[in-house]
Scaffold this active site. Structure first.
Site, PDB file in Angstrom:
ATOM      1  N   HIS A   1       2.163   4.124  -3.257  1.00 40.06           N
ATOM      2  CA  HIS A   1       2.049   5.583  -3.303  1.00 40.06           C
ATOM      3  C   HIS A   1       3.281   6.195  -3.975  1.00 40.06           C
ATOM      4  CE1 HIS A   1      -1.626   6.257  -1.098  1.00 40.06           C
ATOM      5  NE2 HIS A   1      -1.212   5.526  -0.082  1.00 40.06           N
TER       6      HIS A   1
ATOM      7  N   HIS B   1       0.826  -1.204   0.000  1.00 38.86           N
ATOM      8  CA  HIS B   1       0.000   0.000   0.000  1.00 38.86           C
ATOM      9  C   HIS B   1       0.861   1.256   0.000  1.00 38.86           C
ATOM     10  CE1 HIS B   1      -3.666   2.320   1.482  1.00 38.86           C
ATOM     11  NE2 HIS B   1      -2.674   3.155   1.671  1.00 38.86           N
ATOM     12  N   GLU B   2       1.786   1.347   0.926  1.00 41.60           N
ATOM     13  CA  GLU B   2       2.617   2.537   1.038  1.00 41.60           C
ATOM     14  C   GLU B   2       3.626   2.635  -0.105  1.00 41.60           C
ATOM     15  OE1 GLU B   2       1.684   4.863   2.896  1.00 41.60           O
ATOM     16  OE2 GLU B   2       0.295   3.691   4.106  1.00 41.60           O
TER      17      GLU B   2
END
Length: 109
Positions: free
Chosen positions: A79, A75-76
């Protein structure tokens, strides 16, 4: 809760695995981010675009290591990867980020 050196090493390795997968999928290299593990309160992770930095919650990681490695790291990382691919003006959880998540094989949540 404090993470052991072994847990920190697993987290760092998972970030490298995600980036290697992204490089293969997108046919380009990505600068490796700085990874910081510290208490972030109720936030599992953060991506700092300008610094190319990933921050992860030490407490939440220790409490949910398997899910954290499988989901939060991707998820991170997505980004930062999406920002590099599409520019930094994209929405944090917009279409570009979702597309990167899906290409990496993780449900974009």
């Amino acid at each position: 809760m404090k993470a052991t050196d072994e847990q920190i090493n697993r987290l760092l390795l998972e970030v490298k695995i995600v980036y290697a997968k992204a490089e293969k999928l997108f046919g380009r290299t990505f600068p490796q981010p700085t990874v910081v593990v510290k208490d972030l309160g109720r936030t599992a992770g953060q991506a700092w675009y300008r610094e190319n930095k990933l921050l992860f919650s030490e407490t939440l990681y220790v409490q949910n290591e398997a899910d954290f490695l499988a989901d939060t790291v991707v998820h991170e990382s997505a980004h930062l990867i999406a920002g590099i691919l599409f520019g930094w003006s994209i929405q944090p959880h917009g279409a570009e980020w979702k597309a990167v998540m899906l290409r990496l094989g993780v449900n974009p949540t």
